[in-house]
Design a protein around this motif. Structure first.
Motif, PDB file in Angstrom:
ATOM      1  N   GLU A  97       0.819  -1.287  -0.039  1.00 44.55           N
ATOM      2  CA  GLU A  97      -0.075  -0.095   0.063  1.00 44.55           C
ATOM      3  C   GLU A  97       0.696   1.244   0.064  1.00 44.55           C
ATOM      4  N   ARG A  98       0.247   2.389  -0.311  1.00 47.69           N
ATOM      5  CA  ARG A  98       0.934   3.606  -0.012  1.00 47.69           C
ATOM      6  C   ARG A  98       1.113   3.998   1.251  1.00 47.69           C
ATOM      7  N   VAL A  99       2.057   4.665   1.452  1.00 46.91           N
ATOM      8  CA  VAL A  99       2.442   5.006   3.012  1.00 46.91           C
ATOM      9  C   VAL A  99       1.138   6.397   3.110  1.00 46.91           C
ATOM     10  N   PRO A 100       0.646   6.636   4.397  1.00 49.84           N
ATOM     11  CA  PRO A 100      -0.132   7.785   4.573  1.00 49.84           C
ATOM     12  C   PRO A 100       0.180   9.187   4.099  1.00 49.84           C
ATOM     13  N   ALA A 101      -0.555   9.925   3.646  1.00 50.27           N
ATOM     14  CA  ALA A 101      -0.334  11.098   2.773  1.00 50.27           C
ATOM     15  C   ALA A 101       0.955  11.888   3.262  1.00 50.27           C
ATOM     16  N   HIS A 102       0.928  12.147   4.646  1.00 49.44           N
ATOM     17  CA  HIS A 102       1.708  13.007   5.063  1.00 49.44           C
ATOM     18  C   HIS A 102       3.317  12.480   5.240  1.00 49.44           C
ATOM     19  N   GLN A 103       3.324  11.167   5.201  1.00 49.53           N
ATOM     20  CA  GLN A 103       4.617  10.538   4.911  1.00 49.53           C
ATOM     21  C   GLN A 103       5.242  10.289   3.746  1.00 49.53           C
TER      22      GLN A 103
END
Ligand SMILES: Nc1ncnc2c1ncn2[C@@H]1O[C@H](COP(=O)(O)OP(=O)(O)OP(=O)(O)O)[C@@H](O)[C@H]1O
Ligand SMILES: [Mg+2]
Lengths: 362, 414
Positions: free
Chosen positions: B182-188
């Motif tokens: 998955e993609r990491v959370p947006a802020h990361q």
């Protein structure tokens, strides 16, 4: 050839200097006739390429003007002069195939594709390069490249084609073959060709007229036979064909015949037509090897010692030494008489007075 | 058939000596390349996927956990696993190994470092004897109750294999979850931006170098001998001064009270100093100046080899000089454009000192972060993974160029 009516290009008192100090072209006046094959012949550095470049529009005359069909062309840029050009090293575009190279001038004229293809095909036919359309120039032999260059200069049917030593890079056999092909193309297309070479035999075999350049001037212009048989100056006589030169003092002139005494007491005769009635201190007598005939040594003939014989197949070159230090080369047919000649023997020789030209020596 | 085969054999035999000599001549270079180029790159590739920390610190636990899965919420390891964990903590040779493992586990979820370090400190004072009685699980729960949460064990399990895609995924802002990648959370999400920014800066710099360098190279070819030498020296000058000196010189020129701003204000062109440095403008100005020779020299070299009579030929065939330029000259310089621009791009993409000195935080490139992970956080895995991304990015551009211009052309072979 009706000269005045058919003049296509006219150089009038053209001078050219690259550096503002010395003149590379000194005073050039030259008419080029429609449909002729004109060769500019001269030693290296005599200004042949410069003349061609001025005609093509890559250099402009420092003084004087060039007219084409009576109109000055000084302000016509090179790409609007409509002259085909074959460069010494062909200048075929290495990133284009043969067909693309041939189509280039047509593309520059915004000719549509179908017409372009037809003309390219015709050009390929003309220089017999079938099956090579898709090759790159580097994948062709020297002679083939030369033919592509030729076809490319002709494919857009220019009135004038300029060629700057186009055969310089080819070996002897191929050169002779290409000379013949160029001549054929010239005959069949009726195009005007201005051809530059420093090879005098090439000039003689191909041209209608030859202009002999000498240090930025035209020494003589005329048909090959005129230049060969009736050279104007000693320079032209020596430049074209092989020659013997005898230097001596003119004794008298009678009936157009000049009697010249050579060092050592021998007197020889030659045509005085180039002395213009004067009797200069010294003259050069110029005579071609094949115009000298060997005879029995007799009282009426000149006499010399045979010093060497060089066998050349159909001809034999005989080296003669006159009573004094003068040497002559004679070209004789390979027949029984000449084969019998022995080195060290004395032979007689003679020539027709009209074939020996006396020029003043300054 | 027979005859030609024996010819081949004979040829092979007769040229053996020649081949031996070429091999011998190449040997120093080959060994040099192997030791100082291929080996480090191989090590970098290895570092990007190698994951030894947990195995080194907790060998028994990792073995006991073998193939267990913690998919359901209630899943917890058996007592043997907790016992092995206690053993590992007590027998740990040094706190250093535990510290590395703590740092590694912390990448999975921040907070695990303190968990590991507290537990390690607790067991350091204990001996084997206390382990005889009671439940290992309860003792660990007493130290920190996170030891009995399934999520910890799931993370532990994920961090324990000898090889991991973790760093490579992280370099692309991806991570592995039980549900897949998955993609990491947006802020990361920072690394993908970083890569794109690096490629963007390198592209803008190499295109600017091309736009400035092409006319310059063309002028150098056409100009007289003296001007040619002067221009060549001017272009080469950046090569002969140290990178640091050049960059600092630009700071002097471009800073707020620097030469350029002062001059412009004196002339009344501006009345406020403009920010020319410590931002993207500064990075572009300085990098273009420093990298210009990489574009100009290959271009100059190629242009010098284009005989002037090609353009004349084009004109003699009716081509306006401008059309001749596009149909004849430009295609012939493509080799130089390709190799020069590519060279500039590759060097620019790896740039480090200049953006660090004249850029703001927003202009930092991959090179900066590779150095950061290596020197500051000692995260070799991440540094290596970013290194691989850099190489892969450059390789992609290289392949693209090879596709467009041709690989022989780029190598300058025509
Ligand atoms: N671009 C140039 N700049 C300066 N001098 C030139 C230039 N081109 C030719 N020259 C000089 O002009 C003179 C004539 O040169 P040109 O090229 O016309 O001779 P050429 O008859 O074609 O000789 P070649 O048979 O060697 O080709 C030479 O002395 C040459 O050095
Ligand atoms: Mg020439």
């Amino acid at each position: 050839m009706n000269k005045t009516a058919d003049t296509l290009i006219q150089f009038s008192d053209v001078q050219k200097s690259y550096d503002g100090k010395s003149l590379v072209i000194k005073n050039l006046s030259l008419s080029i006739f429609k449909g002729e094959f004109l060769t500019l012949l001269g030693a290296s550095g005599s200004g042949k390429t410069t003349t061609l470049m001025m005609l093509a529009g890559f250099e402009s005359p420092t003084r004087g003007e060039i007219r084409m069909r009576g109109k000055p062309i000084e302000h016509v840029p090179a790409h609007q002069r409509g002259m085909g050009m074959v460069f010494q090293n062909y200048a075929l575009f290495p990133h284009m195939s043969v067909a693309e190279n041939l189509a280039y001038p047509l593309k520059m004229r915004r000719m549509d594709r179908t017409e372009r293809d037809i003309k390219v095909k015709r050009a390929i036919d003309m220089v017999q390069l079938h099956g090579m359309e898709q090759r790159r120039p580097t994948e062709l032999s020297g002679g083939q490249q030369q033919r592509v260059a030729l076809a490319r200069a002709m494919v857009f049917e220019p009135d004038v084609i300029l060629m700057d030593e186009p055969l310089g890079a080819l070996d002897k056999n191929l050169r002779e073959h290409m000379q013949y092909e160029i001549k054929q193309l010239h005959r069949s297309l009726g195009v005007t060709v201005v051809y530059v070479t420093h090879d005098q035999s090439e000039a003689l075999t191909m041209s209608d007229r030859v202009a002999v350049f000498h240090k930025g001037d035209i020494a003589q212009i005329g048909s090959p036979s005129t230049l060969y048989e009736r050279p104007n100056t000693a320079y032209v006589a020596n430049f074209i064909g092989e020659n013997n030169t005898l230097t001596g003092t003119p004794a008298l002139v009678e009936n157009g015949c000049c009697h010249i005494s050579l060092a050592g007491g021998v007197t020889v005769k030659g045509s005085a037509s180039h002395l213009n009635g004067y009797l200069p201190k010294q003259v050069e007598l110029i005579i071609r090897p094949e115009k000298i005939r060997l005879t029995e040594a007799s009282e009426t003939s000149y006499r010399a010692v045979v010093t060497d014989k060089v066998y050349l197949g159909e001809h034999i070159r005989v080296h003669l030494q006159l009573a004094n230090e003068h040497k002559l080369v004679v070209r004789v047919a390979n027949d029984q008489a000449s084969r019998n000649l022995q080195c060290g023997h004395i032979t007689g020789f003679r020539w027709d007075v009209a074939d020996a030209h006396a020029f003043p020596l300054n | 058939m027979d005859a030609s085969e024996s010819l081949a054999v004979a040829h092979h035999r007769s040229s053996r000596r020649k081949r031996m000599v070429s091999v011998l001549l190449l040997l120093p270079l080959v060994s040099y390349t192997a030791v100082f180029f291929l080996l480090p790159i191989g090590m970098m590739l290895y570092r990007a996927v190698s994951n030894p920390e947990l195995i080194d610190a907790f060998p028994r636990t990792v073995q006991a956990l073998n193939h267990r899965s913690f998919d359901r919420d209630a899943d917890l390891p058996e007592e043997t696993v907790f016992k092995a964990l206690e053993q590992d903590f007590i027998k740990a040779t040094s706190l250093g190994v535990i510290g590395d493992a703590a740092r590694r586990l912390n990448y999975e979820n921040s907070g695990y470092r303190s968990l590991i370090m507290t537990t390690a400190r607790y067991y350091r004072k204990r001996t084997q004897t206390i382990l005889q009685a009671g439940s290992a699980r309860e003792r660990l729960e007493a130290v920190d109750n996170r030891w009995t949460t399934p999520v910890l064990w799931r993370d532990f399990q994920r961090a324990s294999p000898a090889y991991t895609p973790y760093y490579l995924l992280a370099a692309l802002d991806l991570k592995q979850t039980p549900e897949g990648i998955e993609r990491v959370p947006a802020h990361q999400r920072v690394n993908l931006d970083l890569t794109l920014r690096t490629l963007k800066i390198a592209s803008i710099v190499s295109l600017s170098c091309l736009i400035l360098g092409f006319p310059l190279a063309a002028l150098m070819v056409k100009a007289s001998r003296t001007i040619q030498i002067v221009l060549l020296l001017a272009v080469m000058l950046p090569f002969w001064t140290s990178l640091l000196a050049r960059t600092s010189a630009w700071i002097v020129v471009l800073q707020e009270k620097g030469l350029l701003n002062t001059l412009l204000m004196r002339l009344g062109v501006i009345d406020q100093p403009i920010a020319l440095i410590f931002n993207s403008i500064g990075v572009y100005i300085v990098m273009v100046h420093i990298l210009l020779p990489f574009t100009v020299l290959p271009l100059y070299n190629v242009m010098k080899g284009i005989p002037s009579h090609y353009m004349r030929a084009s004109e003699s065939m009716g081509g306006h000089p401008i059309r001749g330029f596009f149909y004849v000259y430009l295609p012939l310089t493509l080799t130089g454009i390709g190799s020069g621009t590519l060279l500039t791009f590759i060097v620019a993409a790896g740039y480090y000192v200049t953006p660090t000195l004249v850029g703001s935080a927003r202009e930092q490139m991959l090179g900066y972060y590779i150095a950061f992970y290596t020197n500051t956080t000692v995260n070799w895995g991440m540094a290596s993974a970013l290194g691989i991304v850099l190489i892969a990015g450059v390789l992609m551009v290289y392949l693209l160029a090879a596709r467009l211009v041709g690989i022989r052309q780029i190598a300058g072979l025509r």
